[in-house]
Design an enzyme around this catalytic site. Sequence first.
Site, PDB file in Angstrom:
ATOM      1  N   ASP A 157     -11.532 -19.378 -23.891  1.00  0.00           N
ATOM      2  CA  ASP A 157     -12.603 -19.789 -22.844  1.00  0.00           C
ATOM      3  C   ASP A 157     -13.073 -18.728 -22.217  1.00  0.00           C
ATOM      4  O   ASP A 157     -12.480 -17.831 -21.821  1.00  0.00           O
ATOM      5  CB  ASP A 157     -11.714 -20.729 -22.112  1.00  0.00           C
ATOM      6  CG  ASP A 157     -12.954 -21.720 -21.283  1.00  0.00           C
ATOM      7  OD1 ASP A 157     -13.949 -21.856 -21.480  1.00  0.00           O
ATOM      8  OD2 ASP A 157     -12.090 -22.277 -20.238  1.00  0.00           O
ATOM      9  N   ASN A 194     -17.348 -30.728 -27.332  1.00  0.00           N
ATOM     10  CA  ASN A 194     -18.360 -29.445 -27.210  1.00  0.00           C
ATOM     11  C   ASN A 194     -19.625 -30.080 -27.779  1.00  0.00           C
ATOM     12  O   ASN A 194     -20.873 -29.478 -27.802  1.00  0.00           O
ATOM     13  CB  ASN A 194     -17.901 -28.457 -28.081  1.00  0.00           C
ATOM     14  CG  ASN A 194     -16.918 -27.638 -27.383  1.00  0.00           C
ATOM     15  OD1 ASN A 194     -16.207 -27.020 -27.641  1.00  0.00           O
ATOM     16  ND2 ASN A 194     -16.948 -27.785 -25.861  1.00  0.00           N
TER      17      ASN A 194
HETATM   18  C1  FPP Z   1     -15.537 -21.656 -24.872  1.00  0.00           C
HETATM   19  O1  FPP Z   1     -16.255 -20.674 -24.041  1.00  0.00           O
HETATM   20  C2  FPP Z   1     -15.832 -21.322 -26.300  1.00  0.00           C
HETATM   21  C3  FPP Z   1     -16.199 -21.970 -27.141  1.00  0.00           C
HETATM   22  C4  FPP Z   1     -16.769 -23.468 -26.937  1.00  0.00           C
HETATM   23  C5  FPP Z   1     -16.679 -21.670 -28.467  1.00  0.00           C
HETATM   24  C6  FPP Z   1     -15.622 -20.757 -29.147  1.00  0.00           C
HETATM   25  C7  FPP Z   1     -15.763 -20.094 -30.448  1.00  0.00           C
HETATM   26  C8  FPP Z   1     -15.685 -18.770 -30.854  1.00  0.00           C
HETATM   27  C9  FPP Z   1     -15.025 -17.715 -29.853  1.00  0.00           C
HETATM   28  C10 FPP Z   1     -16.031 -18.353 -32.047  1.00  0.00           C
HETATM   29  C11 FPP Z   1     -14.739 -18.429 -33.066  1.00  0.00           C
HETATM   30  C12 FPP Z   1     -15.161 -18.094 -34.424  1.00  0.00           C
HETATM   31  C13 FPP Z   1     -14.121 -18.742 -35.240  1.00  0.00           C
HETATM   32  C14 FPP Z   1     -14.639 -18.365 -36.700  1.00  0.00           C
HETATM   33  C15 FPP Z   1     -13.130 -19.494 -34.931  1.00  0.00           C
HETATM   34  P1  FPP Z   1     -17.309 -21.440 -23.023  1.00  0.00           P
HETATM   35  O2  FPP Z   1     -18.720 -21.540 -23.513  1.00  0.00           O
HETATM   36  O3  FPP Z   1     -17.042 -22.939 -22.623  1.00  0.00           O
HETATM   37  O4  FPP Z   1     -17.317 -20.423 -21.557  1.00  0.00           O
HETATM   38  P2  FPP Z   1     -17.785 -20.830 -20.396  1.00  0.00           P
HETATM   39  O5  FPP Z   1     -16.614 -21.707 -19.804  1.00  0.00           O
HETATM   40  O6  FPP Z   1     -17.801 -19.667 -19.649  1.00  0.00           O
HETATM   41  O7  FPP Z   1     -18.987 -21.534 -20.431  1.00  0.00           O
END
Ligand code: FPP
Length: 249
Positions: free
Chosen positions: A25, A73
């Site tokens: 996250d 999501n």
């Molecule tokens: C949460 O951060 C992250 C996600 C919803 C996407 C996670 C995906 C990756 C790290 C890519 C991984 C790749 C593979 C192949 C597994 P957020 O967007 O919720 O962050 P925020 O809370 O700061 O908005």
Amino acid sequence: MAVKKFKSSLPEGTQIPVHIGMIMDGNGRWAKKRGLPRKIGHREGAQTFRTITRHAKNLGVKYFTVYAFSTENWRRPKDEVEAIMDLFEKYLDEVRDFIEENIRVCFIGDRSMLRPALQEKMKSVEEDSKDFSAMTLLIAINYGGRDEIVHSARKLAEKVKAGELDPADINEKLLNDNLYTAELENDIAPDVDLIVRPSGEQRLSNFMIWQAAYAEYYFTNILWPDFKPADLEKAIIAYSDRNRRFGAV
Ligand code: FPP
């Protein structure tokens, strides 16, 4: 070719969790802090995913589950969802590097809503890595803990309907053995021992809610793209220092 030998910096006697769950996250906030689009945060997060997965294996973790995309999501803006799906496709090609490191790659979640090309790649990575044994990497995509329990209940109901199962025989083990984590080739992932959540949020957000019944939790304010191998070690040391009693005294 000389193989670089991994040297663990964990104190001697550190108890390594068998199964770690990682809530990746903070990508969006990481990007925002730098005035960059959110998808750049996800790109950086994907790099961190590679580094930390390798480190988990080197430390001796046996199951490593990452929360990559939740059933909730899809509510994000369409272009962000597209960018995340593009990253998955790109990284699934690169995840093949893990194969050389003896890492088995599996997926949990409802695949039916994903792009067919992505589903194909997921299947082929699973197939090609199925005999590897250093660590099992579980990537949770379109995953939700409640959805997983519903999925298990539906499978059991179908067995009841087919006359193969008496409702009186439904118990925790049967429910557990029909979760997504039980659909690995010839294997059932054990309960998760440690859940790590960076970015300052202190909640599970529907991640492995069944498997986490006795998990320890570790929270840190670091945003996922900034999460380093040393941070994983800190979480493991904190886990090792805790006294788990599983309800006993
Ligand atoms: C949460 O951060 C992250 C996600 C919803 C996407 C996670 C995906 C990756 C790290 C890519 C991984 C790749 C593979 C192949 C597994 P957020 O967007 O919720 O962050 P925020 O809370 O700061 O908005």
